[in-house]
Design a protein around this motif. Structure first.
Motif, PDB file in Angstrom:
ATOM      1  N   VAL A 104       0.846  -1.198   0.000  1.00  0.00           N
ATOM      2  CA  VAL A 104       0.000   0.000   0.000  1.00  0.00           C
ATOM      3  C   VAL A 104       0.883   1.250   0.000  1.00  0.00           C
ATOM      4  CG1 VAL A 104      -1.651   1.327   1.374  1.00  0.00           C
ATOM      5  CG2 VAL A 104      -1.999  -1.129   1.053  1.00  0.00           C
ATOM      6  N   ALA A 105       1.929   1.234   0.801  1.00  0.00           N
ATOM      7  CA  ALA A 105       2.825   2.391   0.870  1.00  0.00           C
ATOM      8  C   ALA A 105       3.499   2.628  -0.474  1.00  0.00           C
ATOM      9  CB  ALA A 105       3.865   2.184   1.970  1.00  0.00           C
ATOM     10  N   ILE A 106       3.937   1.579  -1.126  1.00  0.00           N
ATOM     11  CA  ILE A 106       4.573   1.716  -2.447  1.00  0.00           C
ATOM     12  C   ILE A 106       3.577   2.267  -3.455  1.00  0.00           C
ATOM     13  CG2 ILE A 106       5.528   0.410  -4.382  1.00  0.00           C
ATOM     14  CD1 ILE A 106       6.914  -1.376  -2.282  1.00  0.00           C
ATOM     15  N   ASP A 107       2.352   1.755  -3.445  1.00  0.00           N
ATOM     16  CA  ASP A 107       1.316   2.253  -4.351  1.00  0.00           C
ATOM     17  C   ASP A 107       1.055   3.742  -4.098  1.00  0.00           C
ATOM     18  OD1 ASP A 107       1.056  -0.224  -5.492  1.00  0.00           O
ATOM     19  OD2 ASP A 107      -0.767  -0.777  -4.371  1.00  0.00           O
ATOM     20  N   ASN A 108       0.990   4.134  -2.838  1.00  0.00           N
ATOM     21  CA  ASN A 108       0.752   5.542  -2.504  1.00  0.00           C
ATOM     22  C   ASN A 108       1.906   6.431  -2.976  1.00  0.00           C
ATOM     23  OD1 ASN A 108      -1.744   5.068  -1.375  1.00  0.00           O
ATOM     24  ND2 ASN A 108      -0.960   4.917   0.718  1.00  0.00           N
ATOM     25  N   VAL A 109       3.129   5.954  -2.803  1.00  0.00           N
ATOM     26  CA  VAL A 109       4.299   6.726  -3.246  1.00  0.00           C
ATOM     27  C   VAL A 109       4.269   6.881  -4.765  1.00  0.00           C
ATOM     28  CG1 VAL A 109       6.822   6.694  -3.472  1.00  0.00           C
ATOM     29  CG2 VAL A 109       5.755   6.198  -1.266  1.00  0.00           C
ATOM     30  N   GLU A 110       3.922   5.807  -5.454  1.00  0.00           N
ATOM     31  CA  GLU A 110       3.853   5.873  -6.922  1.00  0.00           C
ATOM     32  C   GLU A 110       2.764   6.855  -7.364  1.00  0.00           C
ATOM     33  OE1 GLU A 110       3.351   1.835  -8.234  1.00  0.00           O
ATOM     34  OE2 GLU A 110       5.463   1.371  -7.939  1.00  0.00           O
ATOM     35  N   THR A 111       1.614   6.822  -6.696  1.00  0.00           N
ATOM     36  CA  THR A 111       0.519   7.734  -7.032  1.00  0.00           C
ATOM     37  C   THR A 111       0.938   9.187  -6.783  1.00  0.00           C
ATOM     38  OG1 THR A 111      -1.085   6.039  -6.432  1.00  0.00           O
ATOM     39  CG2 THR A 111      -1.893   8.305  -6.556  1.00  0.00           C
ATOM     40  N   ILE A 112       1.538   9.432  -5.644  1.00  0.00           N
ATOM     41  CA  ILE A 112       1.988  10.791  -5.319  1.00  0.00           C
ATOM     42  C   ILE A 112       3.062  11.233  -6.320  1.00  0.00           C
ATOM     43  CG2 ILE A 112       3.227  12.182  -3.604  1.00  0.00           C
ATOM     44  CD1 ILE A 112       1.762  10.483  -1.450  1.00  0.00           C
ATOM     45  N   THR A 113       3.940  10.349  -6.687  1.00  0.00           N
ATOM     46  CA  THR A 113       4.997  10.674  -7.646  1.00  0.00           C
ATOM     47  C   THR A 113       4.391  11.044  -8.989  1.00  0.00           C
ATOM     48  OG1 THR A 113       6.509   9.158  -6.541  1.00  0.00           O
ATOM     49  CG2 THR A 113       7.104   9.842  -8.765  1.00  0.00           C
ATOM     50  N   LYS A 114       3.403  10.272  -9.447  1.00  0.00           N
ATOM     51  CA  LYS A 114       2.736  10.573 -10.733  1.00  0.00           C
ATOM     52  C   LYS A 114       2.058  11.934 -10.673  1.00  0.00           C
ATOM     53  CE  LYS A 114       1.905   5.849 -12.216  1.00  0.00           C
ATOM     54  NZ  LYS A 114       0.913   4.814 -12.460  1.00  0.00           N
ATOM     55  N   LYS A 115       1.368  12.221  -9.567  1.00  0.00           N
ATOM     56  CA  LYS A 115       0.676  13.497  -9.423  1.00  0.00           C
ATOM     57  C   LYS A 115       1.687  14.647  -9.405  1.00  0.00           C
ATOM     58  CE  LYS A 115      -3.546  11.985  -7.216  1.00  0.00           C
ATOM     59  NZ  LYS A 115      -4.421  12.060  -6.060  1.00  0.00           N
ATOM     60  N   ALA A 116       2.812  14.448  -8.724  1.00  0.00           N
ATOM     61  CA  ALA A 116       3.836  15.485  -8.643  1.00  0.00           C
ATOM     62  C   ALA A 116       4.447  15.735 -10.021  1.00  0.00           C
ATOM     63  CB  ALA A 116       4.915  15.090  -7.654  1.00  0.00           C
TER      64      ALA A 116
END
Length: 120
Positions: A104-116
């Motif tokens: 879940v943490a990796i998925d969240n980091v990837e999502t935040i990275t894409k948004k950034a």
């Protein structure tokens, strides 16, 4: 009365009876010596019987103690096995939960990275 007390009382009574008989029955020395010898033999037999009884009781108690030891050792082994199983189960469950949290943490980091990246 316990068996031990019975044998002690029996031996004491036999000895006292023999002494009283010697003091109150005037006889020749030969007859008295025979009676003393007979009383001595009877006392020896009583001691032998008491020794056999004590030996039998010691053997019985030894067997009971050995049986109790084996039973306790078996119960301890079973408790140890159950504790190890429970610990292994807890470890596997914690590992699975940690893995899920990491995913879940990796998925969240990837999502935040894409948004950034999209904002930049």
């Amino acid at each position: 009365m316990s068996s031990k007390n019975f044998w002690i009382a029996f031996i004491a009574g036999t000895t006292a009876g023999a002494i009283v008989a010697l003091l109150y029955a005037p006889q020749t020395g030969k007859v008295t010596r025979k009676k003393i010898g007979k009383a001595y033999d009877e006392a020896g037999d009583s001691f032998d019987d008491a020794a056999d009884y004590v030996k039998d009781q010691a053997e019985r108690l030894s067997k009971e103690a050995n049986s109790a030891y084996k039973k306790s050792a078996k119960q301890l082994d079973q408790a140890y096995s159950k504790a190890i199983d429970a610990l292994n189960d807890s470890y596997a469950e914690a590992k699975d939960k940690l893995s899920s949290v990491a995913d879940v943490a990796i998925d969240n980091v990837e999502t935040i990275t894409k948004k950034a990246r999209s904002l930049v």
